[in-house]
Design a protein around this motif. Structure first.
Motif, PDB file in Angstrom:
ATOM      1  N   LEU A  69      32.434  37.452  29.142  1.00  0.00           N
ATOM      2  CA  LEU A  69      31.589  37.438  30.336  1.00  0.00           C
ATOM      3  C   LEU A  69      32.338  37.966  31.554  1.00  0.00           C
ATOM      4  O   LEU A  69      31.769  38.712  32.366  1.00  0.00           O
ATOM      5  CB  LEU A  69      31.078  36.021  30.610  1.00  0.00           C
ATOM      6  CG  LEU A  69      29.990  35.517  29.666  1.00  0.00           C
ATOM      7  CD1 LEU A  69      29.694  34.051  29.936  1.00  0.00           C
ATOM      8  CD2 LEU A  69      28.734  36.357  29.793  1.00  0.00           C
ATOM      9  N   LYS A  70      33.593  37.613  31.697  1.00  0.00           N
ATOM     10  CA  LYS A  70      34.391  38.140  32.815  1.00  0.00           C
ATOM     11  C   LYS A  70      34.545  39.652  32.701  1.00  0.00           C
ATOM     12  O   LYS A  70      34.445  40.372  33.697  1.00  0.00           O
ATOM     13  CB  LYS A  70      35.773  37.482  32.847  1.00  0.00           C
ATOM     14  CG  LYS A  70      35.770  36.108  33.426  1.00  0.00           C
ATOM     15  CD  LYS A  70      37.182  35.549  33.503  1.00  0.00           C
ATOM     16  CE  LYS A  70      37.180  34.166  34.089  1.00  0.00           C
ATOM     17  NZ  LYS A  70      38.535  33.621  34.197  1.00  0.00           N
ATOM     18  N   ASP A  71      34.781  40.121  31.482  1.00  0.00           N
ATOM     19  CA  ASP A  71      34.899  41.569  31.276  1.00  0.00           C
ATOM     20  C   ASP A  71      33.588  42.276  31.607  1.00  0.00           C
ATOM     21  O   ASP A  71      33.594  43.332  32.247  1.00  0.00           O
ATOM     22  CB  ASP A  71      35.312  41.869  29.824  1.00  0.00           C
ATOM     23  CG  ASP A  71      36.730  41.429  29.510  1.00  0.00           C
ATOM     24  OD1 ASP A  71      37.503  41.143  30.454  1.00  0.00           O
ATOM     25  OD2 ASP A  71      37.070  41.363  28.309  1.00  0.00           O
ATOM     26  N   LEU A  76      30.180  45.590  35.166  1.00  0.00           N
ATOM     27  CA  LEU A  76      28.968  45.765  35.978  1.00  0.00           C
ATOM     28  C   LEU A  76      29.303  45.949  37.455  1.00  0.00           C
ATOM     29  O   LEU A  76      28.678  46.758  38.143  1.00  0.00           O
ATOM     30  CB  LEU A  76      28.036  44.570  35.803  1.00  0.00           C
ATOM     31  CG  LEU A  76      27.331  44.480  34.450  1.00  0.00           C
ATOM     32  CD1 LEU A  76      26.561  43.172  34.336  1.00  0.00           C
ATOM     33  CD2 LEU A  76      26.399  45.663  34.258  1.00  0.00           C
ATOM     34  N   LEU A  77      30.283  45.224  37.937  1.00  0.00           N
ATOM     35  CA  LEU A  77      30.692  45.368  39.329  1.00  0.00           C
ATOM     36  C   LEU A  77      31.243  46.772  39.583  1.00  0.00           C
ATOM     37  O   LEU A  77      30.890  47.417  40.580  1.00  0.00           O
ATOM     38  CB  LEU A  77      31.752  44.311  39.675  1.00  0.00           C
ATOM     39  CG  LEU A  77      32.188  44.238  41.127  1.00  0.00           C
ATOM     40  CD1 LEU A  77      31.000  43.919  42.028  1.00  0.00           C
ATOM     41  CD2 LEU A  77      33.271  43.186  41.290  1.00  0.00           C
ATOM     42  N   TYR A  83      27.956  53.502  41.385  1.00  0.00           N
ATOM     43  CA  TYR A  83      26.607  53.978  41.675  1.00  0.00           C
ATOM     44  C   TYR A  83      26.371  54.012  43.188  1.00  0.00           C
ATOM     45  O   TYR A  83      25.810  54.980  43.708  1.00  0.00           O
ATOM     46  CB  TYR A  83      25.572  53.074  40.995  1.00  0.00           C
ATOM     47  CG  TYR A  83      24.158  53.552  41.182  1.00  0.00           C
ATOM     48  CD1 TYR A  83      23.636  54.556  40.369  1.00  0.00           C
ATOM     49  CD2 TYR A  83      23.349  53.026  42.173  1.00  0.00           C
ATOM     50  CE1 TYR A  83      22.345  55.017  40.542  1.00  0.00           C
ATOM     51  CE2 TYR A  83      22.046  53.470  42.357  1.00  0.00           C
ATOM     52  CZ  TYR A  83      21.552  54.473  41.529  1.00  0.00           C
ATOM     53  OH  TYR A  83      20.267  54.926  41.705  1.00  0.00           O
ATOM     54  N   ALA A  84      26.803  52.973  43.875  1.00  0.00           N
ATOM     55  CA  ALA A  84      26.631  52.938  45.332  1.00  0.00           C
ATOM     56  C   ALA A  84      27.431  54.054  45.995  1.00  0.00           C
ATOM     57  O   ALA A  84      26.958  54.679  46.958  1.00  0.00           O
ATOM     58  CB  ALA A  84      27.074  51.576  45.876  1.00  0.00           C
ATOM     59  N   HIS A  85      28.604  54.328  45.479  1.00  0.00           N
ATOM     60  CA  HIS A  85      29.432  55.400  46.043  1.00  0.00           C
ATOM     61  C   HIS A  85      28.800  56.762  45.792  1.00  0.00           C
ATOM     62  O   HIS A  85      28.804  57.644  46.669  1.00  0.00           O
ATOM     63  CB  HIS A  85      30.835  55.338  45.436  1.00  0.00           C
ATOM     64  CG  HIS A  85      31.767  56.331  46.020  1.00  0.00           C
ATOM     65  ND1 HIS A  85      31.981  57.575  45.464  1.00  0.00           N
ATOM     66  CD2 HIS A  85      32.551  56.270  47.140  1.00  0.00           C
ATOM     67  CE1 HIS A  85      32.844  58.235  46.199  1.00  0.00           C
ATOM     68  NE2 HIS A  85      33.215  57.460  47.227  1.00  0.00           N
ATOM     69  N   ASP A  86      28.240  56.954  44.602  1.00  0.00           N
ATOM     70  CA  ASP A  86      27.646  58.238  44.239  1.00  0.00           C
ATOM     71  C   ASP A  86      26.247  58.430  44.847  1.00  0.00           C
ATOM     72  O   ASP A  86      25.793  59.566  44.990  1.00  0.00           O
ATOM     73  CB  ASP A  86      27.537  58.371  42.711  1.00  0.00           C
ATOM     74  CG  ASP A  86      28.898  58.429  42.045  1.00  0.00           C
ATOM     75  OD1 ASP A  86      29.909  58.695  42.747  1.00  0.00           O
ATOM     76  OD2 ASP A  86      28.973  58.183  40.812  1.00  0.00           O
TER      77      ASP A  86
END
Length: 117
Positions: A69-71, A76-77, A83-86
């Motif tokens: 789950l941490k991975d 996802l982060l 995605y936000a950067h692109d």
């Protein structure tokens, strides 16, 4: 503790024999119960070992699941940041739409509470 009834008066001697018989009966009962006690103790030890083994396996599974789950969270982060950067304009539009929807929900909640008064 064994008692001898040889040099005692008759009523006391009868009590001594009875006490000696009681001691013998207790010894016999304890000897007869010993195997059952050992079996019960052995069963209890086996049960503790089984429970301990099962709890160890559950703890290992939970640890592996937490790691996965941490991975997944990190993946996802990272993907979201990428995605936000692109796509900065799309993200600004999504943020604007989300803010608008939240404000509608908040204002409709206030008007519902206001009209109920």
């Amino acid at each position: 503790m064994k008692h001898s009834a040889e040099n005692l008066p008759l009523p006391v001697a009868k009590l001594a024999i009875t006490a000696e018989q009681a001691h013998q009966a207790i010894d016999q009962l304890s000897e007869a119960a010993r195997p059952a006690v050992w079996r019960t103790a052995a069963s209890a030890h086996q049960m503790v070992d089984r429970i301990s083994g099962a709890s160890d396996r559950v703890a290992q599974r939970l640890e592996r699941t937490a790691t996965r789950l941490k991975d997944a969270e990190q993946h996802l982060l990272g993907a979201s940041r990428s995605y936000a950067h692109d796509n900065p304009l799309k993200m600004a539009g999504i943020a604007l739409a989300a803010g608008f929807l939240i404000s509608l929900l908040i204002s409709s909640g206030k008007s519902t509470r206001g009209s109920a008064k």
